[in-house]
Enzyme design. Structure first.
Site, PDB file in Angstrom:
ATOM      1  N   ASP A   1       0.754  -1.876  -0.110  1.00 20.21           N
ATOM      2  CA  ASP A   1      -0.029   0.303   0.006  1.00 20.21           C
ATOM      3  C   ASP A   1       1.100   1.155  -0.325  1.00 20.21           C
ATOM      4  OD1 ASP A   1      -2.528   1.702  -0.020  1.00 20.21           O
ATOM      5  OD2 ASP A   1      -3.455   0.942   1.899  1.00 20.21           O
TER       6      ASP A   1
ATOM      7  N   ASP B   1      -3.457   7.736  -3.437  1.00 21.26           N
ATOM      8  CA  ASP B   1      -4.683   7.584  -4.209  1.00 21.26           C
ATOM      9  C   ASP B   1      -5.450   8.534  -2.146  1.00 21.26           C
ATOM     10  OD1 ASP B   1      -4.906   5.463  -2.507  1.00 21.26           O
ATOM     11  OD2 ASP B   1      -6.971   5.127  -2.043  1.00 21.26           O
TER      12      ASP B   1
ATOM     13  N   ALA C   1     -11.465   3.297   1.108  1.00 17.99           N
ATOM     14  CA  ALA C   1     -12.269   4.251   1.779  1.00 17.99           C
ATOM     15  C   ALA C   1     -13.807   3.564   2.594  1.00 17.99           C
ATOM     16  CB  ALA C   1     -12.344   5.576   1.430  1.00 17.99           C
TER      17      ALA C   1
ATOM     18  N   CYS D   1     -13.867 -21.888  19.471  1.00 20.03           N
ATOM     19  CA  CYS D   1     -13.870 -22.385  18.700  1.00 20.03           C
ATOM     20  C   CYS D   1     -12.710 -23.805  18.866  1.00 20.03           C
ATOM     21  CB  CYS D   1     -12.886 -21.635  17.802  1.00 20.03           C
ATOM     22  SG  CYS D   1     -11.389 -21.488  17.514  1.00 20.03           S
TER      23      CYS D   1
ATOM     24  N   CYS E   1      -9.413 -24.279  17.375  1.00 20.25           N
ATOM     25  CA  CYS E   1      -8.251 -24.155  16.517  1.00 20.25           C
ATOM     26  C   CYS E   1      -7.556 -24.227  17.719  1.00 20.25           C
ATOM     27  CB  CYS E   1      -8.164 -22.602  16.293  1.00 20.25           C
ATOM     28  SG  CYS E   1      -7.620 -21.358  17.690  1.00 20.25           S
TER      29      CYS E   1
ATOM     30  N   CYS F   1      -7.903 -21.953  21.243  1.00 20.44           N
ATOM     31  CA  CYS F   1      -8.779 -22.357  21.918  1.00 20.44           C
ATOM     32  C   CYS F   1      -8.731 -23.647  22.185  1.00 20.44           C
ATOM     33  CB  CYS F   1      -9.762 -22.119  21.384  1.00 20.44           C
ATOM     34  SG  CYS F   1     -10.056 -20.523  20.475  1.00 20.44           S
TER      35      CYS F   1
END
Ligand code: GUN
Ligand code: ZN
Length: 659
Positions: free
Chosen positions: A87, A122, A189, A272, A274, A277
């Site tokens: 970016d 931009d 944006a 969860c 994973c 967790c």
């Protein structure tokens, strides 16, 4: 510029694609974790990242990082060997208001450090600004995009769609950028919209943009990192996501889930499966020191985000993305607003959505009524040739005709009922059902009219919509007969009552069945053109269903068992070609590709010089040369707009050449 993008599977406006740069091939939709140059603590590739995004401005601004990046390249600097997007610092501009870099400087810098896809500077115009400001900002954004093209060297370029919350400005920006040689398009944006759950406007902004962006370039929803929104965004045609959410939420003690966000302080259970967790309790995590906890929460956040992206790709391949979007959008009323808003873009969605899918259509709530399949069926039904009289029946188990061998009962009618009873007036039999409204029995095995499931208890929206469809269908119909129970259920205005015994002539309708399928699939009249009086129908011994249609020993077409759709054979293709006027159902290839098409080789998009813009993916298409000579036929992989936009990848899988 060495970037390539190809579409492999489609569903709604979603695409499963392959994006290739000099640093590798990745599958899309993809999540690009934000890697902070110089401050990164996590090896994101270990958690599933195939592509990442980092910030060229932050590298440029720091003397040490800048020098290292220029010397060893950005891949070595952030220690990531795969594709890297950078970016430009625009986000810092929107947050802090000032920048110590110009557009030419940051473009040249990105090229020099070996970025795979760079971004121009931009102006991220926030939502709700005065129109004048949005317009003025857009002028600068577009100027800088043009300037970037001049200075790019070898750099593949992102060009960001701006325009604040003005859909027409977003469209205008997308249209202008589409004319220029960019490789990918972020939609910018939108972070403020997502932060405040303004998903309805997010949908408006994204749909206004994607409508005008080339199909052949990946679209990147900038700053979208919450898994809650991925499915909806993908259904709109977004291919890439980037976010620092995984780390920002972790620092704040929050866990991302596709159903929303959990605060660690409120958890009594880990939500969860994973490794984080599974191996830690909420209490343990809370008692850790901050750095350790943040790292673990960030690991969970990445794991759950990548799992969601994988599930989305799987859903696209199966054709079940809408069901997933409906599930996800029920997580929050404002997400549901987004889905409802998306439902209003029926035309656009319909043209990208493949008409034939591997998975059944599941009705999971009133929003299912807005799906492209329902819209498509209704548009097609309106164009079919009509009979003088129609008998509407209540639904039975699908496919309807197999469970409706005769009808005996009370009908309500208007018009010439006697003529029907005496067999003088041809009768159209049709079932009324949710969500497709009116289903002529001849079509009851065509996808998705047989391949759908709906709850047995009807909701009011469905009742209302089906009633409207029935009333519209019956307009202008001379003789209408409606089964008594059905007439009462939908309160249809019919005056007379009679009892009829109507043997349904279902085993004699083979020819009418395949003709109507052809009319429905191609265009009214195609049925008669393909199947004249001399058709020999061959049925499956096992199921009794129609399989092959011959003229003598010559195969015209096969009815595909899985979705009840006609697959052309050579004779069928020749007849269809004769019947349908150019350019209908045509894909036109150039001279170079002609011999390959004649040999039955698949058609690559770059050899296509023209095509019927209304072709959908997964349709039977005719492959012709510029003189409209039939060369071959096959199945489209992309829709008309995509076939035209793409310069790489397959457009049509050829079934047979040498015609
Ligand atoms: N990151 C999040 N939003 C934006 C945006 O609008 N432009 C750029 N360049 N980066 C962003
Ligand atoms: Zn977890």
């Amino acid at each position: 510029m060495t970037m390539n993008f190809q579409i492999k599977y489609k569903d709604a406006r979603a695409r499963v694609g392959v994006l290739t740069t000099t640093h590798g091939r990745i599958r899309t939709p993809a999540l690009m974790p934000v890697v902070h140059p110089g401050r990164q603590t996590m090896p994101v590739s270990e958690y599933g990242a195939e592509i990442v995004i980092t910030n060229a401005y932050l590298i440029y601004k720091n003397q040490d990082l800048r020098e290292r990046a220029l010397e060893e390249g950005v891949h070595s600097l952030i220690d990531f060997p795969g594709p890297i997007v950078t970016d430009s610092g625009s986000f810092q501009l929107s947050t802090y208001g000032e920048l110590e870099v110009t557009n030419p400087e940051i473009i040249c810098f990105q090229e020099a450090i070996g970025t795979d896809i760079g971004t121009s500077l931009d102006i991220p115009t926030p939502p709700d600004v005065k129109r004048k400001r949005a317009e003025d900002d857009l002028v600068v954004t577009l100027e800088r995009a043009r300037e970037a093209l001049e200075l790019r060297g070898n750099l593949s370029l992102n060009s960001v769609v701006q325009g604040s919350t003005y859909p027409d400005l977003r469209s205008k920006c997308a249209q202008e950028l589409a004319q220029m040689d960019f490789q990918a398009h972020p939609i910018g944006a939108v972070v403020p919209l997502m932060e405040s759950y303004r998903y309805r406007e997010l949908v408006e902004v994204v749909m206004a943009s994607v409508e005008y962006l080339p199909q052949s370039r990946p679209r990147h929803l900038m700053g979208a990192g919450h898994p809650m929104v991925f499915a909806l965004a993908v259904a709109m045609g977004c291919d890439l996501f980037d976010s620092a959410a995984y780390i920002l939420y972790a620092q704040d003690g929050r866990l991302l889930m596709p159903s929303g966000t959990y605060k660690l302080e409120n958890l009594v259970e880990m939500p969860c499966t994973c490794p984080v967790c599974s191996n830690h309790s909420p209490g343990e995590l809370r008692s850790m020191d901050e750095d350790e906890r943040t790292l673990l929460l960030a690991q969970h956040n990445l794991a759950i985000s990548f799992a969601e992206i994988r599930m989305i790709r799987q859903a696209i391949v199966e054709g079940s993305l809408w069901e997933l979007v409906e599930q996800r959008c029920r997580a929050h009323p404002y997400l549901l607003d987004g889905l409802r808003r998306l439902g209003a873009y029926q035309e656009g969605l319909e043209s990208y959505d493949p008409p034939y899918k591997k998975s059944a259509f599941f009705y999971t709530g009133p929003e299912s009524l807005m799906r492209p399949e329902v819209h498509r069926h209704w548009e097609k039904i309106k164009k079919l040739p009509r009979k003088e009289a129609v008998l509407l029946l209540s639904p039975v188990a699908k496919p309807y005709s197999q469970n409706l061998t005769h009808y005996l009962g009370v009908v309500h009618y208007r018009g010439d009922c006697e003529g029907v009873v005496e067999g003088k007036v041809p009768l159209q039999l049709a079932v009324v059902d949710v969500p497709f409204g009116v289903i002529p029995l001849e079509l009851d095995q065509v996808y998705p009219l047989a391949q759908n499931e709906t709850p047995t208890i009807m909701d009011r929206d469905a009742h209302h919509q089906v009633k409207e469809m029935v009333e519209e269908y019956l307009e202008g119909c001379e003789t209408v007969l409606v089964e008594g129970e059905l007439a009462r259920k939908y309160q249809l205005e019919l005056d007379e009552e009679a009892t009829i015994i109507n043997p349904l002539p279902l085993d004699t309708i083979d020819l009418e069945r395949v003709r109507m399928i052809a009319d429905y699939q191609f265009q009214a009249g195609a049925g008669r053109a393909l199947f004249d009086g001399q058709v020999r129908v061959v049925k499956s011994r096992k199921t009794g269903k129609i399989r092959h249609l011959y003229q003598g020993e010559d195969l015209i077409a096969t009815l595909r068992a899985s979705d009840g759709v006609l697959v052309l054979a050579a004779l069928g293709a020749r007849r269809l070609h004769q019947y349908l006027p150019y350019p209908l159902n045509r894909v036109v290839v150039n001279e170079e590709a002609e011999p390959f098409a004649r040999e039955g080789k698949s058609i690559f998009a770059k050899f296509v010089i023209d095509c019927d813009i209304d072709i959908h993916a997964q349709e039977e298409v005719l492959i012709v040369n510029s003189e409209d000579e039939l060369l071959a036929f096959g199945k489209s992989i992309l829709n008309g707009r995509e076939i035209i936009d793409f310069q790489t990848g397959q457009a049509v899988k050829t079934r047979k050449g040498g015609l």
